[in-house]
Design a protein around this motif. Structure first.
Motif, PDB file in Angstrom:
ATOM      1  N   ASP A   1      -6.135 -15.053   0.189  1.00 19.79           N
ATOM      2  CA  ASP A   1      -5.392 -13.799   0.312  1.00 19.79           C
ATOM      3  C   ASP A   1      -4.056 -14.180   0.924  1.00 19.79           C
TER       4      ASP A   1
ATOM      5  N   ARG B   1       6.484  -2.279  -4.207  1.00 20.74           N
ATOM      6  CA  ARG B   1       7.009  -1.704  -2.982  1.00 20.74           C
ATOM      7  C   ARG B   1       7.974  -0.562  -3.284  1.00 20.74           C
TER       8      ARG B   1
ATOM      9  N   THR C   1       9.213 -10.243  -0.273  1.00 23.60           N
ATOM     10  CA  THR C   1      10.440 -10.635  -0.970  1.00 23.60           C
ATOM     11  C   THR C   1      11.351 -11.389   0.002  1.00 23.60           C
TER      12      THR C   1
ATOM     13  N   ASP D   1       5.484  -5.137   8.949  1.00 20.26           N
ATOM     14  CA  ASP D   1       4.027  -4.970   8.864  1.00 20.26           C
ATOM     15  C   ASP D   1       3.396  -5.032  10.246  1.00 20.26           C
TER      16      ASP D   1
END
Ligand code: WT7
Length: 690
Positions: free
Chosen positions: A427, A545, A432, A519
């Motif tokens: 994962d 996004r 970007t 995040d």
């Protein structure tokens, strides 16, 4: 093994830390030639430690030995995160296309570089490194023949295809800056990006083909460039037989390429020259054009591609992403090609012609690494397992997931049904802005366990920090906070095109001295990272996004809509979908169901689709009289999220609300809306003729 490695590390470090002759080399920050191959033999733990304690040595060795330089760099880095200053490999000159093409042509000209998995199964096209270099050079010469030069911006509005890859590499060859715009974006969205980047040229196809359907790419470009005075040429390639209607700006790409020489001298470029711009959504306003530069980006894409996915010579790397996203840049194009891999260009969809498409492709192309988005996996796991099991997946060695949190069900299905429980599943968390993977379960010590649905371990050179509400650093394990990265790494974005202040404000001001990701994350008791999701007004729809503010700006353009607020709402397959609260001018006659509001809501859907893209259209609309706001006029989206979720029992602190009665109004409107929807559901299920 560990002892040998640790000894090696000590001797390498001692060269740097002991005073004496080693010091001179250290002061100039340049590692000796060939140092990377000894570093690469260190056990993972030691190599990671070196990467964060002596980044100059780690990255300097990697850059010097893994990349081909036109002129060597004289300093590894000059960075100050407080000032948003990020510079790597100073003084060096490099050409990215040489590193992706020429270097491989010298070693293995006939190795397949690209496998274009076209929409129609069984019609794949293979392109060798030699052919890709030739095509790239012809395309570069075609650009040059129309006056495109070093530093010019070129928009690429093409779905993933060999010509899209060649267009990117052709820009890299001549020092032009590409900005790939996802071919699902509308003419308006494309125009906005072209204008912001002041592109001189656009490269596109007559049409695109996806899931058996045609996309009118040239027509969209025509509509966009009408508003873009900087565009002097539109290069049009043919994906289908249908001839494009050619206007005065249009250049038939293949025709011009065929008259060009198959060689083009590479432009030596400063390490820090711009390689590409890529637009992505932020929490406010127009999407930002993130700037990535040459050497640092390439090195980071290359190293992460090799180590996170365990790339080995001869592998067929299958990243399902489109080149319109950063995943396509780093793991369809730059990472795999810089490592001499065979990379798959997947043009289709996971369900075309049926939900076995991915696995049939894995079998037919003998894919070694398979990298996809959780949204696709969530869609596929609904179907019968036979769609997976009937295909031979024994070529698979590593599985990867990217773009959004992967839920346990999707993780286990991917791991056990697709991978038969025998392939590590990584994962991968990144953005970007980060250029490449920053947190992933691999690389790690031999045999280290992977915790399901967790990104786990920082990549080389990445030092994650979690920050508390007061901006304090949260030490130790078992804590959660804002995810930051406290040391620069070569792959990070260098800026926002034309708006350095926004770059500073968004990423470096919130936690001085650190890069703030936007995040949230937890650090588990074992010290592993788990991403919890965005902390700002950015949502993630099917791994794409979107800024809620971007959608609001479009909704508010409608004359009947004085204001609106958009939030992210959970969706079983897409992860999140936009949920729009809209205030209508004439509220008295409107609720979500009245005929006048039905018309307006439909117009709003169309507006979002034409101004942004189809995937940005809100799945839910709720008409309200007023929005909950603070006394300073800021919409309290936190409350709207709770209303949408039906968890209004605990609204938290509402003392800053200007008028708390708005909350009851919104709850009431939502309640009515929910009842109506239930009613409609019952009605449709009791009338099977529908
Ligand atoms: C945002 C970045 C990374 C390339 C594709 C998306 C979310 C990304 C994960 C993951 C949880 C993830 C984050 C991040 N995200 N990967 N493995 N687990 N969340 O790039 O469009 O720039 O979006 O996607 O919220 O900030 P992007």
């Amino acid at each position: 093994m560990a002892a040998r490695g640790t000894g090696l590390l000590r001797s390498l470090l001692s060269r740097c830390s002991s005073p004496g002759p080693g010091l001179a080399r250290c002061a100039s920050s340049l590692p000796p030639p060939g140092a990377w191959s000894s570093l690469a033999r260190l056990p993972h733990r030691d190599l990671y430690r070196l990467s964060v304690t002596d980044p100059d040595r780690f990255w300097g060795s990697a850059a010097a030995d893994r990349l081909r330089w036109e002129e060597p760099f004289h300093r590894v880095r000059d960075c100050d995160l407080r000032a948003g200053k990020i510079r790597w490999f100073l003084g060096g000159k490099i050409n990215v296309s040489v590193n992706c093409l020429d270097v491989n042509v010298e070693k293995h000209p006939d190795r397949v570089a690209l496998i274009w998995e076209r929409d129609e199964p069984g019609t794949e096209v293979k392109v060798t490194y030699r052919e890709l270099l030739e095509t790239t050079c012809r395309l570069a010469n075609a650009l040059k023949s129309r006056g495109i030069q070093k530093g010019d911006r070129v928009a690429v509005y093409m779905p993933v295809s060999p010509l899209a890859v060649a267009a990117m590499l052709a820009c890299a060859r001549i020092g032009a800056v590409h900005t790939v715009v996802f071919a699902g974006f509308s003419a308006e969205a494309l125009a906005g990006r072209i204008q912001d980047a002041q592109c001189k040229a656009v490269v596109t196809f007559n049409q695109g083909v996806r899931g058996g359907r045609l996309l009118e790419l040239k027509a969209t470009v025509d509509a966009a460039v009408k508003r873009c005075p900087t565009v002097q040429h539109v290069f049009v390639a043919q994906r289908t037989e249908t001839p494009a209607v050619m206007g005065p700006l249009d250049v038939p790409l293949e025709e011009v390429m065929s008259c060009q020489p198959p060689r083009c001298p590479p432009e030596p470029l400063d390490s820090e020259a711009m390689l590409f711009l890529l637009y992505t959504s932020g929490s406010t306003g127009f999407p930002k054009g993130l700037v990535h530069s040459q050497a640092g980006y390439l090195l980071y894409a290359s190293l992460t591609h090799q180590y996170v996915f365990d790339h080995q010579d001869g592998d067929v790397f299958g990243c399902m992403a489109d080149v319109g996203w950063i995943t396509g840049h780093s793991y369809v194009v730059y990472g795999p090609l810089s490592n001499g891999a065979t990379t798959v260009l997947f043009e289709s969809t996971p369900v075309y012609p049926d939900p076995g498409r991915y696995w049939e492709t894995v079998q037919r192309l003998s894919i070694s690494q398979f990298y996809a988005a959780p949204t696709a996996l969530r869609l596929l796991l609904k179907y019968d397992q036979s769609f997976v099991k009937k295909y031979d997946r024994s070529s698979l060695r590593t599985l990867g997931s990217v773009g959004e949190p992967i839920n346990h069900e999707a993780w286990h299905w991917f791991h056990s049904v697709v991978g038969d429980g025998r392939c590590p599943l990584v994962d991968t968390w990144w953005q970007t802005e980060t250029g490449g993977v920053c947190i992933a379960p691999r690389p790690a010590e031999d045999g280290a366990a992977i915790v399901p649905a967790m990104a786990m371990r920082p990549f080389f050179g990445i030092q994650p920090e979690l920050m508390g509400e007061k901006g304090e650093r949260l030490a130790g394990n078992g804590v959660g906070g804002a995810l930051c990265i406290s040391q620069p790494w070569p792959g990070m974005a260098r800026g926002i095109y034309g708006d350095q202040q926004r770059f500073l404000d968004a990423y470096f001001k919130p936690y001085p001295g650190c890069y703030f990701t936007g995040d949230g994350a937890l650090r588990s008791q074992d010290g592993f990272y788990q991403i919890t999701g965005r902390m700002d007004d950015v949502i993630n729809v099917s791994g794409h996004r979107l800024g809620t503010a971007e959608i609001e700006d479009v909704l508010d353009e409608h004359p009947e809509v004085p204001e609106s607020a958009v939030i992210g709402f959970p969706h079983e397959i897409k992860g999140e979908v936009p949920f729009a609260f809209v205030v209508l001018k004439d509220y008295s006659s409107s609720s979500s169901s009245s005929s006048s509001s039905v018309v307006v809501l439909q117009q709003l859907r169309e507006l979002v689709s034409t101004k942004i893209a189809r995937y940005a259209v809100p799945e839910h609309f709720l008409v309200v009289k007023r929005l909950p706001k603070t006394r300073s006029g800021k919409i309290m989206r936190r409350i709207l999220r709770k209303v949408a979720m039906g968890t209004t029992g605990d609204l938290g602190d509402v003392s800053t609300l200007d008028d708390p009665s708005v909350v009851d109004e919104v709850i009431e409107a939502h309640e009515q809306h929910r009842k109506r929807q239930e009613g409609e559901k019952k009605e449709s299920s009791s009338s099977p003729s529908l």
